[in-house]
Design a protein around this motif. Structure first.
Motif, PDB file in Angstrom:
ATOM      1  N   LEU A 153       0.833  -1.202   0.000  1.00 49.21           N
ATOM      2  CA  LEU A 153       0.000   0.000   0.000  1.00 49.21           C
ATOM      3  C   LEU A 153       0.872   1.259   0.000  1.00 49.21           C
ATOM      4  O   LEU A 153       0.587   2.226  -0.718  1.00 49.21           O
ATOM      5  N   VAL A 154       1.930   1.238   0.792  1.00 51.56           N
ATOM      6  CA  VAL A 154       2.844   2.384   0.841  1.00 51.56           C
ATOM      7  C   VAL A 154       3.517   2.592  -0.517  1.00 51.56           C
ATOM      8  O   VAL A 154       3.614   3.723  -1.014  1.00 51.56           O
ATOM      9  N   ILE A 155       3.980   1.496  -1.125  1.00 52.23           N
ATOM     10  CA  ILE A 155       4.611   1.606  -2.442  1.00 52.23           C
ATOM     11  C   ILE A 155       3.602   2.105  -3.475  1.00 52.23           C
ATOM     12  O   ILE A 155       3.931   2.915  -4.352  1.00 52.23           O
ATOM     13  N   GLY A 207     -10.928   0.369   5.019  1.00 57.45           N
ATOM     14  CA  GLY A 207     -11.776   1.368   4.369  1.00 57.45           C
ATOM     15  C   GLY A 207     -11.247   2.772   4.582  1.00 57.45           C
ATOM     16  O   GLY A 207     -11.229   3.594   3.653  1.00 57.45           O
ATOM     17  N   ALA A 208     -10.797   3.048   5.804  1.00 57.84           N
ATOM     18  CA  ALA A 208     -10.248   4.371   6.102  1.00 57.84           C
ATOM     19  C   ALA A 208      -8.989   4.643   5.284  1.00 57.84           C
ATOM     20  O   ALA A 208      -8.778   5.757   4.786  1.00 57.84           O
ATOM     21  N   GLY A 212      -8.473   7.539   2.542  1.00 56.73           N
ATOM     22  CA  GLY A 212      -7.327   8.436   2.654  1.00 56.73           C
ATOM     23  C   GLY A 212      -6.529   8.501   1.363  1.00 56.73           C
ATOM     24  O   GLY A 212      -6.098   9.587   0.940  1.00 56.73           O
ATOM     25  N   ILE A 213      -6.340   7.348   0.725  1.00 62.75           N
ATOM     26  CA  ILE A 213      -5.609   7.322  -0.546  1.00 62.75           C
ATOM     27  C   ILE A 213      -6.369   8.104  -1.610  1.00 62.75           C
ATOM     28  O   ILE A 213      -5.782   8.853  -2.397  1.00 62.75           O
ATOM     29  N   GLY A 214      -7.703   7.942  -1.623  1.00 64.78           N
ATOM     30  CA  GLY A 214      -8.516   8.679  -2.587  1.00 64.78           C
ATOM     31  C   GLY A 214      -8.420  10.181  -2.393  1.00 64.78           C
ATOM     32  O   GLY A 214      -8.275  10.942  -3.362  1.00 64.78           O
ATOM     33  N   LEU A 215      -8.484  10.628  -1.139  1.00 61.15           N
ATOM     34  CA  LEU A 215      -8.363  12.056  -0.846  1.00 61.15           C
ATOM     35  C   LEU A 215      -6.971  12.578  -1.197  1.00 61.15           C
ATOM     36  O   LEU A 215      -6.821  13.693  -1.709  1.00 61.15           O
ATOM     37  N   PHE A 216      -5.968  11.756  -0.918  1.00 65.59           N
ATOM     38  CA  PHE A 216      -4.593  12.141  -1.234  1.00 65.59           C
ATOM     39  C   PHE A 216      -4.414  12.297  -2.737  1.00 65.59           C
ATOM     40  O   PHE A 216      -3.785  13.255  -3.210  1.00 65.59           O
TER      41      PHE A 216
END
Length: 228
Positions: A153-155, A207-208, A212-216
């Protein structure tokens, strides 16, 4: 005495770095003295490098499949030489040829760089848990499994950031694929080991993270649009 034995991953890594370097040198010379020979020669060097990486680094000589020693030094070991250095070289070459060679060529190099970086990070985690020998058949612990999910996920987020910053569709697609793989892995494998409240909390946490990824991503796109 000429060594006619099988090529090791370290040797192959050196050959790959030489091929990538040759590709960069040919491009630089071609920029000063344009020549179709240099142009196609530089492309051939890059394609050969990509082929060597795909076949040798990822499959034939992969220590995950051969159980070759990765060395005893924590950072500057076989994984550093065979995956991280070629990733840096391929990425640098991709940036260098963006406006000098066909788009597919730069995209290929960017994808190879991303895959090498992914392999380096993943195999380094494997080495952290297993030590010098990281063969696939040596087992997989629960904590190790969770670590891979978090790492991927981080990558994925890092690739997304790089893709937006560099305006690279290849990196953005690679990011989406990797995040999707990580999410599927969490649902099918990681959460299957959990029950009750822990499983519910894991769903909420995942889900959170996705929100967060979507907002980022939305923020990155907004910032990129302002800079245009």
């Amino acid at each position: 005495v000429i060594d006619t034995g099988a090529v090791t991953l370290a040797e192959q890594a050196i050959y790959t770095l030489i091929a990538l370097g040759a590709g960069a040198i040919l491009v630089a010379i071609d920029m000063r003295s344009p020549s179709s020979v240099l142009r196609y020669g530089s492309i051939a060097a890059g394609v050969i490098s990509a082929g060597l990486i795909a076949i040798q680094h990822f499959v034939v000589l992969n220590p995950l499949l051969t159980d070759e020693s990765t060395g005893t030094i924590p950072v500057f070991n076989l994984l550093f030489l065979a995956y991280l250095l070629p990733a840096i070289a391929a990425g640098a070459l991709a940036l260098y040829v963006r406006d000098k060679r066909p788009r597919w060529y730069a995209a290929m190099l960017a994808l190879i760089a991303a895959l090498l970086a992914f392999a380096y990070a993943t195999l380094s985690v494997r080495r952290l848990f297993k030590g010098e020998f990281i063969a696939l058949w040596s087992g997989l612990g629960q904590l190790e499994t969770y670590t891979y999910s978090a790492l991927w996920l981080v990558i994925g987020v890092a690739l997304l950031t790089a893709g937006v910053w560099l305006k690279s569709q290849v990196l953005r697609i690679a990011s989406a694929v990797l995040i999707a793989v990580a999410v599927v892995k969490v649902f099918l494998f990681d959460m299957s080991e959990l029950e009750g409240v822990l499983r519910a909390l894991s769903f909420i946490g995942l889900g959170a993270v996705l929100i967060g990824i979507g907002l980022f991503y939305q923020r990155l796109l907004t910032r990129a649009a302002r800079e245009v």
